[in-house]
Design a protein around this motif. Structure first.
Motif, PDB file in Angstrom:
ATOM      1  N   VAL A  23     -10.557 121.175 -65.838  1.00  0.00           N
ATOM      2  CA  VAL A  23     -10.059 122.511 -65.495  1.00  0.00           C
ATOM      3  C   VAL A  23     -11.245 123.456 -65.633  1.00  0.00           C
ATOM      4  O   VAL A  23     -11.812 123.598 -66.718  1.00  0.00           O
ATOM      5  N   GLN A  24     -11.652 124.080 -64.538  1.00  0.00           N
ATOM      6  CA  GLN A  24     -12.738 125.061 -64.579  1.00  0.00           C
ATOM      7  C   GLN A  24     -12.177 126.453 -64.303  1.00  0.00           C
ATOM      8  O   GLN A  24     -11.005 126.607 -63.956  1.00  0.00           O
ATOM      9  N   ASP A  25     -13.031 127.459 -64.480  1.00  0.00           N
ATOM     10  CA  ASP A  25     -12.555 128.848 -64.402  1.00  0.00           C
ATOM     11  C   ASP A  25     -11.825 129.153 -63.096  1.00  0.00           C
ATOM     12  O   ASP A  25     -10.822 129.864 -63.083  1.00  0.00           O
ATOM     13  N   GLY A  26     -12.339 128.603 -61.983  1.00  0.00           N
ATOM     14  CA  GLY A  26     -11.720 128.864 -60.687  1.00  0.00           C
ATOM     15  C   GLY A  26     -10.254 128.471 -60.656  1.00  0.00           C
ATOM     16  O   GLY A  26      -9.442 129.084 -59.956  1.00  0.00           O
TER      17      GLY A  26
ATOM     18  N   ALA B 293      -5.735 117.155 -65.807  1.00  0.00           N
ATOM     19  CA  ALA B 293      -7.159 116.864 -65.969  1.00  0.00           C
ATOM     20  C   ALA B 293      -7.357 116.193 -67.320  1.00  0.00           C
ATOM     21  O   ALA B 293      -6.384 115.820 -67.997  1.00  0.00           O
ATOM     22  N   THR B 294      -8.610 116.035 -67.726  1.00  0.00           N
ATOM     23  CA  THR B 294      -8.873 115.479 -69.065  1.00  0.00           C
ATOM     24  C   THR B 294      -9.668 116.448 -69.938  1.00  0.00           C
ATOM     25  O   THR B 294      -9.906 116.160 -71.100  1.00  0.00           O
ATOM     26  N   SER B 295     -10.083 117.599 -69.361  1.00  0.00           N
ATOM     27  CA  SER B 295     -10.938 118.521 -70.114  1.00  0.00           C
ATOM     28  C   SER B 295     -10.748 119.952 -69.641  1.00  0.00           C
ATOM     29  O   SER B 295     -10.566 120.203 -68.451  1.00  0.00           O
ATOM     30  N   LEU B 296     -10.835 120.890 -70.599  1.00  0.00           N
ATOM     31  CA  LEU B 296     -10.835 122.314 -70.268  1.00  0.00           C
ATOM     32  C   LEU B 296     -12.292 122.763 -70.224  1.00  0.00           C
ATOM     33  O   LEU B 296     -12.806 123.381 -71.152  1.00  0.00           O
ATOM     34  N   ALA B 297     -12.974 122.407 -69.134  1.00  0.00           N
ATOM     35  CA  ALA B 297     -14.417 122.664 -69.028  1.00  0.00           C
ATOM     36  C   ALA B 297     -14.665 124.077 -68.523  1.00  0.00           C
ATOM     37  O   ALA B 297     -15.215 124.297 -67.447  1.00  0.00           O
ATOM     38  N   LEU B 298     -14.261 125.020 -69.333  1.00  0.00           N
ATOM     39  CA  LEU B 298     -14.322 126.428 -68.940  1.00  0.00           C
ATOM     40  C   LEU B 298     -15.610 127.069 -69.449  1.00  0.00           C
ATOM     41  O   LEU B 298     -16.273 126.552 -70.336  1.00  0.00           O
TER      42      LEU B 298
END
Lengths: 504, 504
Positions: B306-309, B324-329
């Protein structure tokens, strides 16, 4: 609502063998009449896989007709001369997917006269249905498939299933060739599970590789059935070459590796599900498995094709059974199976190719896959399809399905080609079918390169050790040259293809 | 039988948020004490994915200790400086899988000081358990994982799950870092399904990408729990670069292509499951999707991070949800999510990485995948990992899982690099991560190359049309030179790398 078509109901899992080859009120046609149904521009979706179970008379009649056609031909896998020779020579075949094991179609692809692209077998059914071959699917879509029996809204496939269920589902019209040269009891080996559609597709309902989900019948919309043609022409199947001393040495190394792995890998503690690639080497390796001591483990073949070596293992009681999509046997192997099909059917099951090759099942059954290659490079990249990086041989077939998804993947190949003049271990493969991420173990007649967990530099060391001794010094020299430039995967690009620049 | 450990039971799907971060009688330790548990030769299995959710204090303490160690470090995906900088600089990290987004570990891999190999994310859990990293798994196996809460035989992951369930299952001993900087309500986003083992592995029990199968708890053998360390150090997450005019042009072309595909592809008739690759371009493309007219279709994100977009799309009501597997924010994105985690948790679910990236689910959900690349060649081979064919950047990550298994795969990339000096459309990629069999559509700022169904020769034509105009003439010249040699995939190997021979 359309009234139910007249004629016998489809055979079932419980009662698999149809009472008659031709059930109900069917649109019988001569091969020429059926051929005339095909417009000048059309996409033919044909049955056939491993060189067997393909339609014969209708393609031959299309080729023989005066009409000029521009056809796309999509098969499950390898098919016979009536398709891949005759339709090319007549100029009717413009495009071809996913495989060209026949020298005529292969030659045309390599000369740029035939638009060919090789595709993963597991994906082809969906590609036909969901635009995956978009530029190639032209005109009306006509399924031409071989069967041992046909009814008003069902058929029973012959010596292979391939993508027949998906193809009759996707086609605008359906032509069936019913082949009397093949026993009706082949119905006993077929298990037709048809996958539903994404995005809410169900898992494939199998928890055992030899389990059964459906009966032998491929169902279709009766409105689409345009012609039924009768034939008794046999398949023109595989010819295996003699087993060579190199094959035997590869098999011995593979056997030794498998026995060591049985001892140390918890994946193989109770059961072993094996797959071997199509072809003479694969067949020879299968035969050699009889010498491996599997202890108390249950061993099954979970692959794409049943080849002669598998019948030997079944007869010797070395295998619990076999699951595949094609009976890609030699003529002798076909005779042997046909003479005793009821017995073999107890242990052999054929499935649609999007089930036999499904990533999901290869994963769930923890398959150990053994596949061959044209060449492998110092870092484990595998070229399985292109001689000299340019001239295609056959196509990727199901190799990528198994190389990617099996839990333990082995590439087995002789260390040299062209009578020892060319190394099959090269600095850099000019074509990559299975990337370094998918290669785990490489076996040649000189030993086993166990690449698992090794960095690219370490892989190079392992792979040079299984190359032919006469090429090792040159490979070491390349490696030293490459190391000067650094990188996680060192290369010296200006000389990377110096080994490939002549025609091999 | 071991008596049940004392302390609160694991949180469940119905009651996901633990009452306390530290439940029961736990083996508390300082970072230094925990570090001292790690022998001189050991394999560390660490949590973390997309630069978040990784353990911080224990790796830092290992690096700071006087003891010299030779460690293999296996993460889920990208992690922070405490692991990929400090352990490299201290000389303790000898081997690394599967990803090196950090400049220190990447530099060490490219200099040959660190034995690195990049692996498919989906397979890593099984590789750790079934010998897939065989040469690299050395000494005792110790899981070091971050959590927001821990009990005697369970933990709740923090900002990513990655392969934590498999790693604590495979480890000899477990060290947990409990991070107070992250909200306990993160438990609401986690859905931990642990796969059983082949060869009788069950399908993943999800029929909707946003469905739930389990609770937030990762279970483990309480005997293995060796240390619990407390921390409040935040993640050191992603920094996205500014969206460029090129990104916007790529996004516009992608949007136009998707709208056309919505009209013609039955796969997308009712619902669209989208995945975008990790990174600034992926994030920019996600944001741009808000402009696509999806009609009445339900749209979900079915990917890896999960990215900011994505938060923008969720806030705008453009998405049904995200798996997803990660909150890559970014830091700002993390603040935004943490401030409102209970609301976001209604639409966001994190899963173990062997579920988020499972070939089986990507297939069943009919995912449309959009991933970036370093370069693509005239036939659709994709290099996603190596500059100049030799110097690794990051690693393949989940790109191969999606490129291979999604029903419609798009490679999105700018047509040039290095300020326009280098074409990203090249004659032949010197490294291949996704083969020609896995590339369907390539989008640059100059347009869309729809490769589906096209032969290699036809693909070259499509791809030259989306290259930067200043390189098209040279690419045409290569193509003409290659054509002279023939073959289904024409090449002129002596000049194939003339574009790559300088350092890009």
């Amino acid at each position: 609502m359309t009234p139910a078509p007249s004629g016998p109901a489809a055979p079932t899992l419980e009662d698999p063998v149809p009472a008659t080859r031709l059930g109900g009120d069917l649109p019988f046609a001569s091969p020429e009449e059926a051929a005339a149904l095909v417009p000048a521009t059309a996409t033919l979706l044909v049955s056939g896989f491993g060189g067997v179970g393909y339609p014969k008379l209708v393609p031959e009649a299309i080729a023989a007709a005066d009409e000029e056609r521009e056809l796309t031909v999509v098969s499950g896998g390898g098919v016979g001369d009536e398709i891949d020779r005759d339709l090319v020579e007549s100029g009717d075949m413009a495009r071809r997917y996913p495989f060209v094991p026949n020298e005529t179609s292969r030659g045309a692809a390599n000369d740029g006269r035939l638009a060919f692209h090789d595709r993963h077998i597991s994906r082809l059914a969906d590609e036909v249905r969901f635009g995956g071959l978009r530029a190639g699917m032209r005109g009306e879509t006509i399924a031409v498939v071989e069967a041992v029996a046909v009814g008003p809204d069902w058929l029973v496939p012959s010596t292979s299933i391939g993508h027949t269920p998906a193809y009759v589902g996707a086609a605008d019209r359906i032509v069936v060739e019913v082949n009397r040269a093949q026993p009706l009891d082949l119905a006993r080996v077929h298990d037709v599970h048809v996958r539903d559609d994404p995005p809410n597709r169900s898992p494939i309902p199998l928890d055992d590789p030899l389990g059964e989900t459906g009966g032998p019948a491929v169902r279709f919309d009766p409105e689409k059935l345009a012609a039924v043609v009768e034939t008794d022409r046999p398949d023109d199947p595989y010819e295996f070459r003699e087993v060579s001393a190199t094959d035997e040495a590869i098999a011995a190394n593979l056997g030794e590796f498998l026995e060591a792995e049985l001892d140390r890998n918890p994946l193989l503690a109770d059961a072993v599900n094996l797959q071997f690639g199509v072809g003479s080497l694969g067949n020879a390796l299968m035969g050699a498995l009889a010498d491996v001591d599997f202890g108390d483990r249950e061993v099954a073949y979970v692959g794409e094709v049943v080849q002669d070596g598998l019948l030997d293992m079944l007869d010797a009681g070395d295998l619990r059974g076999a699951s595949a999509t094609s009976l890609a046997l030699s003529s002798e192997g076909q005779d042997r199976l046909f003479a005793d099909v009821e017995r073999y059917a107890e242990d052999v099951v054929l499935r649609p190719a999007d089930v036999s090759n499904a990533p999901e099942l290869i994963d769930r059954f923890g398959v150990v896959g053994v596949n061959s290659a044209v060449e492998v490079d110092l870092y484990g990249n595998v070229n399985a399809t292109h001689i000299g990086g340019t001239r295609v041989v056959n196509g990727i077939g199901g190799g990528g399905d198994f190389a990617r998804n099996c839990r333990l993947g082995v590439v087995a190949l002789p260390s040299t080609a062209v009578g020892g003049d060319v190394s099959r271990v090269v600095p850099l493969t000019p074509h990559v079918d299975h990337s370094e991420h998918d290669a785990s173990v490489v076996v040649t007649e000189h030993g086993v390169a166990d690449l698992r967990g090794r960095s690219p530099r370490e892989r190079a060391e392992e792979l040079i050790a299984v190359a032919d001794p006469s090429f090792r010094e040159d490979l070491e020299a390349y490696r030293a040259r490459a190391d000067d430039g650094g990188g996680n995967t060192p290369h010296h690009l200006p000389s990377a293809f110096s080994w490939n620049s002549t025609d091999t």
